[in-house]
Design a protein around this motif. Structure first.
Motif, short mmCIF file in Angstrom:
data_model
loop_
_atom_site.label_atom_id
_atom_site.label_comp_id
_atom_site.label_asym_id
_atom_site.label_seq_id
_atom_site.Cartn_x
_atom_site.Cartn_y
_atom_site.Cartn_z
N GLY A 155 18.75 -13.46 4.69
CA GLY A 155 18.49 -14.89 4.71
C GLY A 155 18.50 -15.55 3.35
N VAL A 156 18.48 -16.89 3.39
CA VAL A 156 18.38 -17.71 2.18
C VAL A 156 17.41 -18.84 2.49
CG1 VAL A 156 20.43 -19.06 2.85
CG2 VAL A 156 19.65 -19.06 0.46
N LEU A 157 16.56 -19.16 1.53
CA LEU A 157 15.50 -20.15 1.72
C LEU A 157 15.54 -21.20 0.63
CD1 LEU A 157 12.67 -21.19 2.83
CD2 LEU A 157 11.65 -19.53 1.25
N VAL A 158 15.43 -22.47 1.02
CA VAL A 158 15.22 -23.56 0.08
C VAL A 158 13.92 -24.26 0.45
CG1 VAL A 158 16.54 -25.26 1.43
CG2 VAL A 158 16.25 -25.57 -1.04
N TYR A 159 13.15 -24.63 -0.58
CA TYR A 159 11.86 -25.29 -0.36
C TYR A 159 12.00 -26.77 -0.68
CZ TYR A 159 6.97 -26.67 -1.10
OH TYR A 159 5.77 -27.31 -1.04
N GLY A 160 11.62 -27.62 0.27
CA GLY A 160 11.75 -29.06 0.10
C GLY A 160 10.48 -29.73 -0.33
N GLY A 161 9.73 -29.11 -1.24
CA GLY A 161 8.43 -29.64 -1.63
C GLY A 161 8.46 -30.99 -2.31
#
Length: 399
Positions: free
Chosen positions: A172-178
């Motif tokens: 997987g790949v994760l991006v955080y939209g904080g």
């Protein structure tokens, strides 16, 4: 419900169940599946079970004690540790979960912790975990940068390195939209979500030209994840604050007042009519803003009206100071002061529900104005004790 003490936490069950259903239905409409962030409900097995019954059995944990609490309670099918694992003692705990609790664990990797993750969870480790590449779309926290879609060389080279090292473990790949927490309107929130999708789409397309594909494409950060339009980029969104909903959710236009499931019992202790101020006993500083002071003021949250339930305080009362469990409310109009004088027992909603639940141990469960039970909220130390006891029992059984 009138017999509660100031500071008691109340969870209204119908609203909680509605919120859980809404999260699952909303993510399905987006063409994704939900992964529930356990820190939002302090890894309570009861609430985890409500999610599982509703069709969501994937969880994310920020800290190892939360993963332990869920795994030993039987929720070990799919746990994603979203905090970077750099501490050797923490890594050892996660390895133990994989070995002894048969937990299916995902961990993140970026360039800073690559060697540790490869050694602890790689193909030769004996404690293999699924690996999720963390990318940075501008939050400047964790991950390899993809914020400049015209210059993805660093991120692509690192993804290739991960593929070579981990093989099919790289799932997987994760991006955080904080960054979306800084949005001032729903329109800005939508812009953040679309911006993250464009960056991720550009990265995925370029990665595919190098022979790199990801089974799971994840968006983290509830505001961004829950507003992302469905365009086939993301397969999974990580959300948690929608469990209870709170003032932050209302301010960000993600919910309305009547959706919030958690409140704090309070009582008026003094009305200073000359200065239009009210002193409110909330039992402790449960209204605290964990994000810190804003514009030179210490903000402990706001309280708002709920047209469907008269027990909440009216809107736009600003809590200017909270010390020793007493909050001072300012700029209260005459009508509000009269209402509070006649009925001093009230309920207020915190800025962040998870902060209000910190170390409380339990919360009352209500349906309307009737208390029907109690919900255990494990504290951090209790989670550790549960894990330690379970480990000790399993070791004894082997002997």
């Amino acid at each position: 419900i009138q017999n509660l003490e100031s500071g008691d936490i109340v969870v209204e069950l119908p609203r909680l169940l509605d919120n859980i259903r809404n999260i699952i239905e909303h993510t399905r409409k987006l063409g994704t599946r939900p992964r529930i962030m356990a820190k939002a409900f302090h890894a309570s097995p009861v609430i985890a079970d409500l999610y599982r019954e509703a069709g969501a059995d994937r969880f994310a944990c920020l800290f190892p004690h939360q993963a332990q609490a869920l795994a030993y309670a039987g929720f070990h099918n799919d746990i994603f540790i979203t905090q970077p694992l750099a501490n050797d003692a923490v890594i050892a705990k996660i390895q133990y979960l994989i070995q002894q609790a048969q937990a299916n664990i995902k961990v993140i990797v970026d360039d800073f912790i690559f060697e540790k993750i490869a050694k602890a969870f790689g193909p030769q480790s004996g404690t293999k975990a699924d690996i999720v590449l963390k990318v940075d779309a501008g939050a400047h926290r964790l991950g390899v940068p993809i914020e400049d879609s015209g210059n993805l060389t660093e991120a692509l080279n690192f993804a290739q390195k991960c593929q070579k090292t981990f093989g099919d473990q790289l799932t997987g790949v994760l991006v955080y939209g904080g960054m979306a927490y800084e949005a001032g309107s729903r329109e800005q929130l939508d812009d953040f979500a679309q911006h993250h999708q464009r960056l991720m789409q550009a990265f995925l397309e370029r990665a595919k030209t190098r022979g790199i594909e990801f089974r799971d494409v994840m968006m983290g950060g509830t505001p961004t994840a829950m507003t992302a339009p469905s365009n086939g980029v993301f397969t999974e969104v990580i959300t948690g604050s929608g469990t209870f909903l709170d003032l932050t959710s209302v301010q960000m236009h993600l919910a309305r007042a009547q959706n919030c499931a958690l409140s704090i019992a309070a009582c008026v202790t003094k009305i200073v009519e000359r200065h239009r101020r009210v002193m409110l006993d909330v039992g402790k500083n449960s209204l605290g803003d964990p994000l810190g002071p804003r514009e030179g003021k210490i903000t402990y949250g706001r309280v708002y009206a709920d047209d469907t339930r008269t027990r909440f305080l009216p809107a736009d009362i600003f809590i200017s100071r909270a010390t020793a469990g007493v909050s001072k409310l300012s700029t209260v109009d005459q009508e509000t002061m009269e209402m509070l004088r006649q009925n001093p027992q009230r309920f207020v909603v915190p800025l962040r529900a998870e902060a209000a639940l910190q170390d409380v141990g339990s919360a009352y469960v209500s349906v309307g104005n009737e208390i029907i039970g109690e919900l255990v909220i494990p504290t951090k130390n209790e989670m550790r004790r549960i894990a330690a006891t379970t480990i000790k029992m399993k070791k004894s059984a082997k002997r």
